[in-house]
Design an enzyme around this catalytic site. Sequence first.
Site, PDB file in Angstrom:
ATOM      1  N   CYS A 128       2.706  -2.980   3.975  1.00  0.00           N
ATOM      2  CA  CYS A 128       2.032  -1.880   4.309  1.00  0.00           C
ATOM      3  C   CYS A 128       2.900  -1.105   5.322  1.00  0.00           C
ATOM      4  CB  CYS A 128       0.544  -2.120   4.660  1.00  0.00           C
ATOM      5  SG  CYS A 128       0.497  -3.034   6.356  1.00  0.00           S
ATOM      6  N   HIS A 172       9.299 -23.702   9.548  1.00  0.00           N
ATOM      7  CA  HIS A 172       8.273 -24.355  10.241  1.00  0.00           C
ATOM      8  C   HIS A 172       7.076 -24.079   9.787  1.00  0.00           C
ATOM      9  CE1 HIS A 172      10.947 -24.791  14.024  1.00  0.00           C
ATOM     10  NE2 HIS A 172      11.449 -25.061  13.042  1.00  0.00           N
ATOM     11  N   ASP A 216       0.858  -1.226  -0.047  1.00  0.00           N
ATOM     12  CA  ASP A 216      -0.117  -0.093  -0.065  1.00  0.00           C
ATOM     13  C   ASP A 216       0.924   1.123  -0.046  1.00  0.00           C
ATOM     14  OD1 ASP A 216       0.781   0.411   2.488  1.00  0.00           O
ATOM     15  OD2 ASP A 216      -1.228   0.444   3.376  1.00  0.00           O
ATOM     16  N   THR A 218       2.900  -1.046   8.739  1.00  0.00           N
ATOM     17  CA  THR A 218       3.032  -1.858   9.780  1.00  0.00           C
ATOM     18  C   THR A 218       3.634  -3.210   9.414  1.00  0.00           C
ATOM     19  OG1 THR A 218       0.797  -2.325  10.439  1.00  0.00           O
ATOM     20  CG2 THR A 218       2.066  -0.518  11.366  1.00  0.00           C
ATOM     21  N   HIS A 271       5.920 -30.808  10.820  1.00  0.00           N
ATOM     22  CA  HIS A 271       5.742 -29.125  10.380  1.00  0.00           C
ATOM     23  C   HIS A 271       4.449 -29.205   9.390  1.00  0.00           C
ATOM     24  CE1 HIS A 271       8.710 -27.628  13.185  1.00  0.00           C
ATOM     25  NE2 HIS A 271       9.708 -28.264  12.439  1.00  0.00           N
TER      26      HIS A 271
HETATM   27  C1  RB5 Z   1      -2.192   2.944   6.186  1.00  0.00           C
HETATM   28  O1  RB5 Z   1      -1.927   4.254   6.625  1.00  0.00           O
HETATM   29  C2  RB5 Z   1      -1.740   1.993   7.312  1.00  0.00           C
HETATM   30  O2  RB5 Z   1      -2.926   1.702   8.117  1.00  0.00           O
HETATM   31  C3  RB5 Z   1      -1.259   0.759   6.655  1.00  0.00           C
HETATM   32  O3  RB5 Z   1      -0.311   0.918   6.021  1.00  0.00           O
HETATM   33  C4  RB5 Z   1      -1.058  -0.475   7.587  1.00  0.00           C
HETATM   34  O4  RB5 Z   1       0.055  -0.190   8.628  1.00  0.00           O
HETATM   35  C5  RB5 Z   1      -1.994  -0.942   8.012  1.00  0.00           C
HETATM   36  O5  RB5 Z   1      -1.882  -2.213   9.143  1.00  0.00           O
END
Ligand code: RB5
Length: 144
Positions: A64, A97, A7, A66, A132
Amino acid sequence: MIVIGSDHGAFELKSVLVEHLKAKGKEVTDCGVFDATSVDYPDIAKEVCEKVKSGDYEFGILLCGTGIGISIAANKIDGIRCALVCNEYMAEKTKQHNNANVIAMGGRVIGPDLAKNILDAYMNAEFEGGRHQNRIDKIHALEK
Ligand code: RB5
Protein backbone atom coordinates in the site's frame (compact mmCIF):
# COMPACT_ATOMS: atom_id res chain seq x y z
CA MET A 1 3.73 -19.85 -6.51
CA ILE A 2 3.56 -16.38 -4.97
CA VAL A 3 0.52 -14.15 -4.44
CA ILE A 4 0.66 -10.37 -4.53
CA GLY A 5 -1.80 -7.53 -4.08
CA SER A 6 -1.73 -3.77 -3.61
CA ASP A 7 -4.03 -0.84 -3.10
CA HIS A 8 -3.95 2.21 -5.34
CA GLY A 9 -0.92 3.58 -3.45
CA ALA A 10 1.41 0.93 -4.82
CA PHE A 11 0.05 -0.60 -8.03
CA GLU A 12 3.11 0.62 -9.97
CA LEU A 13 5.51 -0.99 -7.51
CA LYS A 14 3.42 -4.16 -7.74
CA SER A 15 4.02 -4.32 -11.50
CA VAL A 16 7.77 -3.98 -10.92
CA LEU A 17 7.78 -6.83 -8.41
CA VAL A 18 5.58 -9.07 -10.54
CA GLU A 19 7.99 -8.66 -13.46
CA HIS A 20 10.95 -9.25 -11.15
CA LEU A 21 9.45 -12.51 -9.88
CA LYS A 22 8.51 -13.70 -13.36
CA ALA A 23 12.05 -13.00 -14.57
CA LYS A 24 13.19 -15.37 -11.83
CA GLY A 25 10.85 -18.04 -13.17
CA LYS A 26 8.30 -17.68 -10.36
CA GLU A 27 4.58 -18.16 -10.95
CA VAL A 28 2.67 -15.16 -9.63
CA THR A 29 -1.01 -14.67 -8.84
CA ASP A 30 -1.74 -10.94 -9.07
CA CYS A 31 -4.83 -9.96 -7.07
CA GLY A 32 -4.70 -6.35 -8.31
CA VAL A 33 -5.29 -3.46 -8.22
CA PHE A 34 -4.23 -2.33 -11.66
CA ASP A 35 -4.84 1.42 -11.60
CA ALA A 36 -5.04 4.42 -9.28
CA THR A 37 -8.74 4.09 -8.50
CA SER A 38 -9.10 4.32 -4.73
CA VAL A 39 -9.77 1.04 -2.89
CA ASP A 40 -9.67 -0.06 0.76
CA TYR A 41 -6.44 -1.87 1.64
CA PRO A 42 -8.08 -4.28 4.17
CA ASP A 43 -9.98 -5.84 1.24
CA ILE A 44 -6.71 -6.52 -0.57
CA ALA A 45 -5.09 -7.89 2.59
CA LYS A 46 -8.02 -10.29 3.08
CA GLU A 47 -7.90 -11.60 -0.49
CA VAL A 48 -4.14 -12.19 -0.50
CA CYS A 49 -4.01 -13.66 3.02
CA GLU A 50 -6.85 -16.11 2.31
CA LYS A 51 -4.77 -17.39 -0.60
CA VAL A 52 -1.67 -17.70 1.60
CA LYS A 53 -3.72 -19.64 4.14
CA SER A 54 -4.91 -22.04 1.43
CA GLY A 55 -1.39 -23.49 1.42
CA ASP A 56 -1.08 -23.18 -2.34
CA TYR A 57 1.45 -20.34 -2.14
CA GLU A 58 5.02 -20.02 -0.89
CA PHE A 59 4.25 -16.59 0.55
CA GLY A 60 2.33 -13.38 -0.06
CA ILE A 61 3.30 -9.80 -0.85
CA LEU A 62 1.12 -6.86 0.21
CA LEU A 63 1.67 -3.28 -0.86
CA CYS A 64 0.00 0.00 0.00
CA GLY A 65 1.23 3.59 0.19
CA THR A 66 3.26 3.07 3.34
CA GLY A 67 2.88 -0.68 3.81
CA ILE A 68 1.55 0.07 7.28
CA GLY A 69 -2.21 -0.17 6.90
CA ILE A 70 -2.14 -3.31 4.81
CA SER A 71 0.26 -5.06 7.20
CA ILE A 72 -1.90 -4.11 10.20
CA ALA A 73 -4.93 -5.56 8.42
CA ALA A 74 -3.09 -8.75 7.44
CA ASN A 75 -1.94 -9.39 11.00
CA LYS A 76 -5.58 -9.43 12.17
CA ILE A 77 -6.05 -12.66 10.22
CA ASP A 78 -5.33 -15.86 12.15
CA GLY A 79 -2.32 -17.72 10.81
CA ILE A 80 -0.80 -14.70 9.11
CA ARG A 81 2.57 -13.30 10.09
CA CYS A 82 2.98 -10.20 7.98
CA ALA A 83 6.23 -8.24 8.22
CA LEU A 84 6.57 -4.64 7.08
CA VAL A 85 10.05 -4.70 5.58
CA CYS A 86 11.90 -1.46 4.85
CA ASN A 87 15.38 -2.79 4.10
CA GLU A 88 17.22 -6.00 3.25
CA TYR A 89 18.20 -6.71 6.87
CA MET A 90 14.59 -6.66 8.04
CA ALA A 91 13.60 -8.90 5.14
CA GLU A 92 16.32 -11.44 5.89
CA LYS A 93 15.60 -11.48 9.62
CA THR A 94 11.86 -11.80 9.29
CA LYS A 95 12.35 -14.97 7.28
CA GLN A 96 15.04 -16.35 9.59
CA HIS A 97 13.33 -15.50 12.89
CA ASN A 98 9.61 -14.86 12.28
CA ASN A 99 9.11 -17.07 9.24
CA ALA A 100 6.80 -14.33 7.95
CA ASN A 101 4.36 -15.77 5.45
CA VAL A 102 3.53 -12.34 4.08
CA ILE A 103 5.79 -9.34 3.53
CA ALA A 104 4.55 -5.78 3.14
CA MET A 105 6.16 -2.74 1.55
CA GLY A 106 5.15 0.84 0.86
CA GLY A 107 4.96 2.04 -2.73
CA ARG A 108 5.26 5.66 -1.66
CA VAL A 109 8.31 5.16 0.54
CA ILE A 110 10.46 2.55 -1.23
CA GLY A 111 11.95 2.82 -4.71
CA PRO A 112 11.75 -0.03 -7.21
CA ASP A 113 15.37 -1.19 -6.95
CA LEU A 114 15.33 -1.27 -3.16
CA ALA A 115 12.01 -3.14 -3.22
CA LYS A 116 13.48 -5.79 -5.53
CA ASN A 117 16.52 -6.16 -3.26
CA ILE A 118 14.28 -6.46 -0.19
CA LEU A 119 12.22 -9.16 -1.89
CA ASP A 120 15.38 -11.04 -2.90
CA ALA A 121 16.77 -10.84 0.64
CA TYR A 122 13.56 -12.40 1.98
CA MET A 123 13.50 -15.14 -0.67
CA ASN A 124 17.19 -16.00 -0.21
CA ALA A 125 16.90 -16.40 3.57
CA GLU A 126 15.82 -19.53 5.43
CA PHE A 127 13.81 -19.97 8.60
CA GLU A 128 16.09 -21.03 11.46
CA GLY A 129 13.48 -22.91 13.52
CA GLY A 130 14.38 -23.92 17.09
CA ARG A 131 13.73 -21.17 19.63
CA HIS A 132 12.17 -19.07 16.88
CA GLN A 133 9.48 -21.68 16.27
CA ASN A 134 8.67 -21.59 19.98
CA ARG A 135 8.18 -17.82 19.76
CA ILE A 136 6.02 -18.13 16.66
CA ASP A 137 3.86 -20.66 18.51
CA LYS A 138 3.44 -18.06 21.25
CA ILE A 139 2.43 -15.43 18.69
CA HIS A 140 -0.33 -17.66 17.38
CA ALA A 141 -1.42 -18.56 20.92
CA LEU A 142 -2.33 -14.87 21.24
CA GLU A 143 -5.00 -15.40 18.58
CA LYS A 144 -7.07 -17.59 20.90
C1 RB5 B 1 -4.12 5.22 0.83
O1 RB5 B 1 -4.25 6.58 0.59
C2 RB5 B 1 -3.15 4.98 1.96
O2 RB5 B 1 -3.73 5.36 3.16
C3 RB5 B 1 -2.72 3.53 1.99
O3 RB5 B 1 -2.15 3.20 0.79
C4 RB5 B 1 -1.71 3.15 3.05
O4 RB5 B 1 -0.60 3.99 3.01
C5 RB5 B 1 -2.25 2.99 4.41
O5 RB5 B 1 -1.54 2.60 5.36
